[in-house]
Write a protein that holds these residues in place. Sequence first.
Motif, PDB file in Angstrom:
ATOM      1  N   LEU A 125       0.850  -1.176   0.085  1.00 18.88           N
ATOM      2  CA  LEU A 125       0.044  -0.061   0.047  1.00 18.88           C
ATOM      3  C   LEU A 125       0.937   1.288  -0.009  1.00 18.88           C
ATOM      4  CD1 LEU A 125      -2.965   1.396   0.394  1.00 18.88           C
ATOM      5  CD2 LEU A 125      -2.720   0.922   2.815  1.00 18.88           C
ATOM      6  N   VAL A 126       1.886   1.165   0.787  1.00 22.58           N
ATOM      7  CA  VAL A 126       2.783   2.543   0.916  1.00 22.58           C
ATOM      8  C   VAL A 126       3.218   3.209  -0.462  1.00 22.58           C
ATOM      9  CG1 VAL A 126       5.002   3.499   1.778  1.00 22.58           C
ATOM     10  CG2 VAL A 126       3.472   2.066   3.306  1.00 22.58           C
ATOM     11  N   PRO A 127       3.707   2.527  -1.420  1.00 28.72           N
ATOM     12  CA  PRO A 127       4.234   3.022  -2.586  1.00 28.72           C
ATOM     13  C   PRO A 127       2.951   3.666  -3.307  1.00 28.72           C
ATOM     14  CG  PRO A 127       5.291   0.766  -2.310  1.00 28.72           C
ATOM     15  CD  PRO A 127       4.095   1.035  -1.348  1.00 28.72           C
ATOM     16  N   SER A 128       2.012   3.239  -3.497  1.00 32.33           N
ATOM     17  CA  SER A 128       0.761   3.831  -4.081  1.00 32.33           C
ATOM     18  C   SER A 128       0.452   5.227  -3.146  1.00 32.33           C
ATOM     19  CB  SER A 128      -0.423   2.955  -4.243  1.00 32.33           C
ATOM     20  OG  SER A 128      -0.896   2.665  -3.129  1.00 32.33           O
ATOM     21  N   GLN A 129       0.514   4.946  -1.779  1.00 32.43           N
ATOM     22  CA  GLN A 129       0.191   6.401  -1.215  1.00 32.43           C
ATOM     23  C   GLN A 129       1.140   7.534  -1.525  1.00 32.43           C
ATOM     24  OE1 GLN A 129      -0.687   4.999   2.699  1.00 32.43           O
ATOM     25  NE2 GLN A 129      -2.764   4.779   2.325  1.00 32.43           N
ATOM     26  N   ALA A 130       2.598   6.965  -1.408  1.00 33.05           N
ATOM     27  CA  ALA A 130       3.359   7.957  -1.693  1.00 33.05           C
ATOM     28  C   ALA A 130       3.489   8.763  -2.816  1.00 33.05           C
ATOM     29  CB  ALA A 130       4.914   7.264  -1.506  1.00 33.05           C
ATOM     30  N   ASP A 131       2.914   7.681  -4.006  1.00 31.72           N
ATOM     31  CA  ASP A 131       2.797   8.435  -5.359  1.00 31.72           C
ATOM     32  C   ASP A 131       1.672   9.383  -5.261  1.00 31.72           C
ATOM     33  OD1 ASP A 131       4.853   6.828  -6.413  1.00 31.72           O
ATOM     34  OD2 ASP A 131       3.265   5.461  -7.226  1.00 31.72           O
ATOM     35  N   GLY A 132       0.789   9.083  -4.498  1.00 32.77           N
ATOM     36  CA  GLY A 132      -0.769   9.939  -4.564  1.00 32.77           C
ATOM     37  C   GLY A 132      -0.300  11.086  -3.720  1.00 32.77           C
ATOM     38  N   LEU A 133       0.433  11.085  -2.858  1.00 30.21           N
ATOM     39  CA  LEU A 133       0.939  12.417  -1.978  1.00 30.21           C
ATOM     40  C   LEU A 133       1.963  13.352  -2.895  1.00 30.21           C
ATOM     41  CD1 LEU A 133       0.920  13.917   0.605  1.00 30.21           C
ATOM     42  CD2 LEU A 133       2.949  12.705   1.429  1.00 30.21           C
ATOM     43  N   GLY A 134       2.476  12.405  -3.793  1.00 32.00           N
ATOM     44  CA  GLY A 134       3.570  13.332  -4.766  1.00 32.00           C
ATOM     45  C   GLY A 134       2.999  14.099  -5.865  1.00 32.00           C
ATOM     46  N   GLU A 135       1.527  13.425  -6.300  1.00 34.96           N
ATOM     47  CA  GLU A 135       0.729  14.014  -7.112  1.00 34.96           C
ATOM     48  C   GLU A 135      -0.034  15.239  -6.469  1.00 34.96           C
ATOM     49  OE1 GLU A 135      -2.026  11.321  -8.982  1.00 34.96           O
ATOM     50  OE2 GLU A 135      -0.503   9.952  -9.274  1.00 34.96           O
ATOM     51  N   ILE A 136      -0.385  15.032  -5.217  1.00 31.61           N
ATOM     52  CA  ILE A 136      -0.976  16.188  -4.335  1.00 31.61           C
ATOM     53  C   ILE A 136      -0.043  17.345  -4.344  1.00 31.61           C
ATOM     54  CG2 ILE A 136      -1.875  17.008  -2.099  1.00 31.61           C
ATOM     55  CD1 ILE A 136      -3.364  14.101  -2.210  1.00 31.61           C
ATOM     56  N   GLU A 137       1.184  17.096  -3.777  1.00 32.98           N
ATOM     57  CA  GLU A 137       2.206  17.689  -3.625  1.00 32.98           C
ATOM     58  C   GLU A 137       2.450  18.771  -4.961  1.00 32.98           C
ATOM     59  OE1 GLU A 137       6.928  18.198  -2.446  1.00 32.98           O
ATOM     60  OE2 GLU A 137       6.048  16.412  -2.964  1.00 32.98           O
ATOM     61  N   LEU A 138       2.768  18.146  -6.027  1.00 36.62           N
ATOM     62  CA  LEU A 138       2.803  18.732  -7.287  1.00 36.62           C
ATOM     63  C   LEU A 138       1.583  19.552  -7.562  1.00 36.62           C
ATOM     64  CD1 LEU A 138       4.435  19.277  -9.896  1.00 36.62           C
ATOM     65  CD2 LEU A 138       3.352  17.326 -10.883  1.00 36.62           C
ATOM     66  N   PHE A 139       0.435  19.253  -7.572  1.00 36.69           N
ATOM     67  CA  PHE A 139      -0.678  19.931  -7.630  1.00 36.69           C
ATOM     68  C   PHE A 139      -0.772  21.111  -6.736  1.00 36.69           C
ATOM     69  CE2 PHE A 139      -4.804  21.273  -6.143  1.00 36.69           C
ATOM     70  CZ  PHE A 139      -5.511  21.716  -7.294  1.00 36.69           C
ATOM     71  N   ALA A 140      -0.509  21.051  -5.689  1.00 36.63           N
ATOM     72  CA  ALA A 140      -0.501  22.174  -4.552  1.00 36.63           C
ATOM     73  C   ALA A 140       0.573  23.294  -4.794  1.00 36.63           C
ATOM     74  CB  ALA A 140      -0.281  21.580  -3.192  1.00 36.63           C
ATOM     75  N   GLU A 141       1.859  22.700  -5.394  1.00 38.56           N
ATOM     76  CA  GLU A 141       2.836  23.826  -5.654  1.00 38.56           C
ATOM     77  C   GLU A 141       2.483  24.527  -6.879  1.00 38.56           C
ATOM     78  OE1 GLU A 141       6.502  25.725  -5.555  1.00 38.56           O
ATOM     79  OE2 GLU A 141       5.742  24.332  -4.161  1.00 38.56           O
ATOM     80  N   GLN A 142       1.852  23.834  -7.987  1.00 41.48           N
ATOM     81  CA  GLN A 142       1.320  24.640  -8.932  1.00 41.48           C
ATOM     82  C   GLN A 142       0.289  25.552  -8.692  1.00 41.48           C
ATOM     83  OE1 GLN A 142       0.339  21.167 -11.698  1.00 41.48           O
ATOM     84  NE2 GLN A 142       2.222  21.170 -12.425  1.00 41.48           N
ATOM     85  N   LEU A 143      -0.738  25.085  -7.999  1.00 43.21           N
ATOM     86  CA  LEU A 143      -1.743  25.999  -7.467  1.00 43.21           C
ATOM     87  C   LEU A 143      -1.363  27.281  -6.697  1.00 43.21           C
ATOM     88  CD1 LEU A 143      -4.784  26.704  -7.084  1.00 43.21           C
ATOM     89  CD2 LEU A 143      -4.815  25.149  -4.980  1.00 43.21           C
ATOM     90  N   ARG A 144      -0.375  26.914  -5.769  1.00 46.74           N
ATOM     91  CA  ARG A 144       0.429  27.992  -4.864  1.00 46.74           C
ATOM     92  C   ARG A 144       0.981  29.090  -5.884  1.00 46.74           C
ATOM     93  NH1 ARG A 144       5.087  29.780  -3.296  1.00 46.74           N
ATOM     94  NH2 ARG A 144       6.130  27.950  -4.212  1.00 46.74           N
TER      95      ARG A 144
END
Length: 172
Positions: A38-57
């Motif tokens: 489970l952990v790798p897919s959650q880390a990937d999901g968090l990475g996508e959210i991080e990228l999105f948040a950076e672009q939004l910021r």
Amino acid sequence: MGIRRRQRGREHRGGISLNNLRTSREWNGRAAEAYRDLVPSQADGLGEIELFAEQLRTSLESLANSIETFWLAVKSAFVVFVVGAVGAIATACTVVGIPATIGAIATAVGVSLGLVITAVTALNSHVNTIEPQQSALNEKIHDLGTEWAKTNAELSDSTTRDGDRSNWELDS
């Protein structure tokens, strides 16, 4: 300050990986295996959210800068008008200066209106420029999905004395 945020995000994302979590090294069993899957897919999901948040910021900071610039231009226009009006009033104190007063006020009004119109045009242009960027970010929100990666395995049974087999076993 923006650099700090990015660094914290990277540290957080880096903290969710099998190598950084003691659980994946110290435990075995059905739950531990499900957890490792489970952990790798959650880390990937968090990475996508991080990228999105950076672009939004970045997009919102750009818009905020444009709004600040707009209000600075409006304030400048107001100051130009007040200075022109005060100068015109001072000129009107003499009978000879009354015709010049009309010209001074007209000039102050014209310059002030020009500054406000320029500010409105610049802000409108920037909003039109970032509109596709905002639409792309909106699409990314949908691409992130509505579900967080999870497992169907039971991760909570770690007891060893309840009579059934535990899902977690200490790695010896």
